[in-house]
Scaffold this motif. Structure first.
Motif, short mmCIF file in Angstrom:
data_model
loop_
_atom_site.label_atom_id
_atom_site.label_comp_id
_atom_site.label_asym_id
_atom_site.label_seq_id
_atom_site.Cartn_x
_atom_site.Cartn_y
_atom_site.Cartn_z
N CYS A 134 0.84 -1.19 0.00
CA CYS A 134 0.00 0.00 0.00
C CYS A 134 0.88 1.24 0.00
O CYS A 134 2.11 1.15 0.05
CB CYS A 134 -0.95 0.00 1.20
SG CYS A 134 -0.12 0.22 2.79
N ARG A 135 0.25 2.39 -0.06
CA ARG A 135 1.00 3.64 -0.12
C ARG A 135 1.76 3.87 1.18
O ARG A 135 1.22 3.67 2.27
CB ARG A 135 0.06 4.81 -0.40
CG ARG A 135 0.83 6.09 -0.70
CD ARG A 135 -0.09 7.25 -1.01
NE ARG A 135 0.70 8.43 -1.32
CZ ARG A 135 0.29 9.68 -1.11
NH1 ARG A 135 -0.91 9.91 -0.60
NH2 ARG A 135 1.06 10.70 -1.41
N PRO A 180 1.51 4.87 -8.91
CA PRO A 180 0.25 4.43 -9.54
C PRO A 180 -0.93 5.24 -9.00
O PRO A 180 -1.01 5.52 -7.80
CB PRO A 180 0.14 2.96 -9.12
CG PRO A 180 1.52 2.56 -8.67
CD PRO A 180 2.12 3.81 -8.10
N ASN A 181 -1.83 5.59 -9.89
CA ASN A 181 -3.03 6.32 -9.47
C ASN A 181 -4.14 5.39 -9.02
O ASN A 181 -5.02 5.79 -8.24
CB ASN A 181 -3.53 7.21 -10.62
CG ASN A 181 -2.56 8.31 -10.96
OD1 ASN A 181 -1.98 8.92 -10.08
ND2 ASN A 181 -2.36 8.55 -12.25
N THR A 182 -4.12 4.17 -9.51
CA THR A 182 -5.14 3.20 -9.14
C THR A 182 -4.46 1.89 -8.74
O THR A 182 -3.31 1.64 -9.07
CB THR A 182 -6.10 2.94 -10.32
OG1 THR A 182 -5.35 2.45 -11.45
CG2 THR A 182 -6.84 4.20 -10.71
N ALA A 183 -5.20 1.06 -8.04
CA ALA A 183 -4.67 -0.23 -7.61
C ALA A 183 -4.39 -1.11 -8.83
O ALA A 183 -5.14 -1.10 -9.81
CB ALA A 183 -5.66 -0.92 -6.69
N TYR A 233 -0.35 -3.22 -5.92
CA TYR A 233 -0.11 -2.04 -5.09
C TYR A 233 -1.42 -1.30 -4.92
O TYR A 233 -2.15 -1.08 -5.89
CB TYR A 233 0.93 -1.14 -5.76
CG TYR A 233 1.22 0.16 -5.04
CD1 TYR A 233 2.10 0.21 -3.97
CD2 TYR A 233 0.61 1.35 -5.45
CE1 TYR A 233 2.38 1.41 -3.33
CE2 TYR A 233 0.88 2.55 -4.81
CZ TYR A 233 1.77 2.57 -3.75
OH TYR A 233 2.04 3.76 -3.11
N LEU A 234 -1.73 -0.95 -3.67
CA LEU A 234 -3.00 -0.28 -3.34
C LEU A 234 -2.70 1.13 -2.85
O LEU A 234 -2.24 1.32 -1.72
CB LEU A 234 -3.72 -1.09 -2.25
CG LEU A 234 -5.10 -0.62 -1.80
CD1 LEU A 234 -6.11 -0.68 -2.94
CD2 LEU A 234 -5.58 -1.48 -0.63
N PRO A 235 -2.94 2.16 -3.69
CA PRO A 235 -2.57 3.52 -3.30
C PRO A 235 -3.59 4.24 -2.42
O PRO A 235 -3.32 5.34 -1.95
CB PRO A 235 -2.44 4.23 -4.66
CG PRO A 235 -3.43 3.53 -5.52
CD PRO A 235 -3.44 2.09 -5.07
N ASP A 236 -4.76 3.63 -2.20
CA ASP A 236 -5.84 4.34 -1.52
C ASP A 236 -5.75 4.32 0.00
O ASP A 236 -6.49 5.04 0.67
CB ASP A 236 -7.19 3.77 -1.96
CG ASP A 236 -7.44 3.96 -3.45
OD1 ASP A 236 -6.86 4.89 -4.03
OD2 ASP A 236 -8.20 3.16 -4.03
N VAL A 237 -4.94 3.46 0.56
CA VAL A 237 -4.72 3.46 2.01
C VAL A 237 -3.23 3.57 2.25
O VAL A 237 -2.41 3.29 1.36
CB VAL A 237 -5.28 2.18 2.68
CG1 VAL A 237 -6.78 2.15 2.58
CG2 VAL A 237 -4.68 0.93 2.06
#
Length: 334
Positions: A134-135, A180-183, A233-237
């Protein structure tokens, strides 16, 4: 993002400590908060610090009531075998309930309240994804790059040369990926916050303990990818990561010896000794280009003096066998 209550899938959080007990306990507090409503266990592993860390963490955990019902446990590895060995020590001790996912968290990384639930839910929604990062941000919310391509001989040349034309020519080999902007898929993610599906560990084993530090998560993600389990990769958390608390990386003028040993082991075991030699030649060529650029223009004050000699020394060293922990006590054929 989801609040993490999608289902009853359990999570095992592992936080490895080496002479940084106050920071580890701060990471443990964040993990305990993020585990609210999620079944599972948090394990703190002291990697044979020898400074009272184990006793301090044990006493604090009991005083906070964290150990009640087996929610958190404090283990002593008994041997400082490095990052992979320390995390494997937690995997070796059976849990009260088998975990569906394992989350490796650095001792100086602090999970947001929704991080564990969101990561777990993402892997539940994407059953063919094996590992997830994640981020990662700094204390001032500056972005930390933790999403990468696998290193290659081309990336060795690009990284050591650090010259615009070379980078443009080898842009597809640059290890560091744009944010990345999205997962979605990446080759590998850093171990500051890395969630691993239980089926992946059962199939390929845990970390290779031949790595003391560095390249062990790269190796794990590569072995998983080769077995059909990609990394996303999960950028939202996010996780807040201080960085370099145990290693002192920020003060390095040259990486320590174990970095060079890990790099050589990674190439030999995953690509063969001939390719490791090619990667060495590529790296030395890049250093030569960088030195020439400095001689023809402004001197390069950051030129890594001694790096070439260290690379050659480890290239001439004997190969080391893999030391992969396997839940079923299988042996790695390599």
């Amino acid at each position: 993002m989801s609040d993490g209550t999608m289902n009853g899938a359990s999570v095992h959080v592992i936080i490895l400590n080496w002479r940084s007990a106050p920071m580890t306990l701060r990471a443990a507090q964040a993990a305990m908060t993020a585990m609210a409503g999620i079944p599972g266990t948090v394990t703190l592993v002291d990697n044979d610090s020898g400074d009272g860390s184990f006793e301090a963490m044990t006493d604090h955990a009991a005083a906070q009531g964290w150990t009640e019902g087996g929610r958190l446990r404090v283990l002593q590895s008994g041997h400082n075998g490095g990052f992979g060995a320390g995390n494997n020590a937690a995997l070796r001790v059976p849990l009260p309930q088998a975990a569906d996912f394992t989350l490796v968290v650095n001792s100086d990384a602090f999970l947001a309240a929704d991080t564990i639930g969101a990561m777990r839910n993402y892997l539940q929604a994407h059953p063919r994804v094996g590992l997830l990062g994640c981020r990662v941000v700094g204390e001032h919310q500056n972005h930390h790059t933790t999403h990468f391509r696998f290193p290659t001989a081309g990336s060795e040349l690009e990284d050591s040369a650090r010259t615009g034309p070379v980078t443009r020519l080898l842009r597809r080999h640059v290890v560091t990926l744009p944010m990345p902007n999205t997962a979605g898929p990446v080759d590998w993610v850093a171990g500051a916050s890395l969630m691993i599906r239980a089926e992946v560990l059962a199939q390929i084993g845990g970390f290779d303990e031949a790595f003391f530090l560095y390249f062990e998560e790269t190796d794990l993600c590569l072995r998983a990818a080769q077995a059909g389990w990609p990394t996303h990769y999960l950028p939202d958390v996010q996780v807040v990561h201080i960085g370099s608390v145990s290693t002192g990386m920020r003060e390095w003028t040259l990486p320590p010896d174990y970095w060079f040993a890990s790099r050589e082991h990674y190439y030999r075991r995953n690509h063969g000794r001939a390719y490791a030699g090619l990667a060495l030649v590529a790296h030395l060529t890049g250093l030569a280009i960088r030195r020439l650029r400095g001689l023809l223009g402004r001197p390069d004050p950051d030129f890594p003096r001694g790096q070439g000699r260290a690379l050659i020394r480890h290239a001439l060293a004997p190969s080391r066998p893999r030391q992969i922990f396997r839940p079923e006590n299988d042996r790695d054929p390599a």
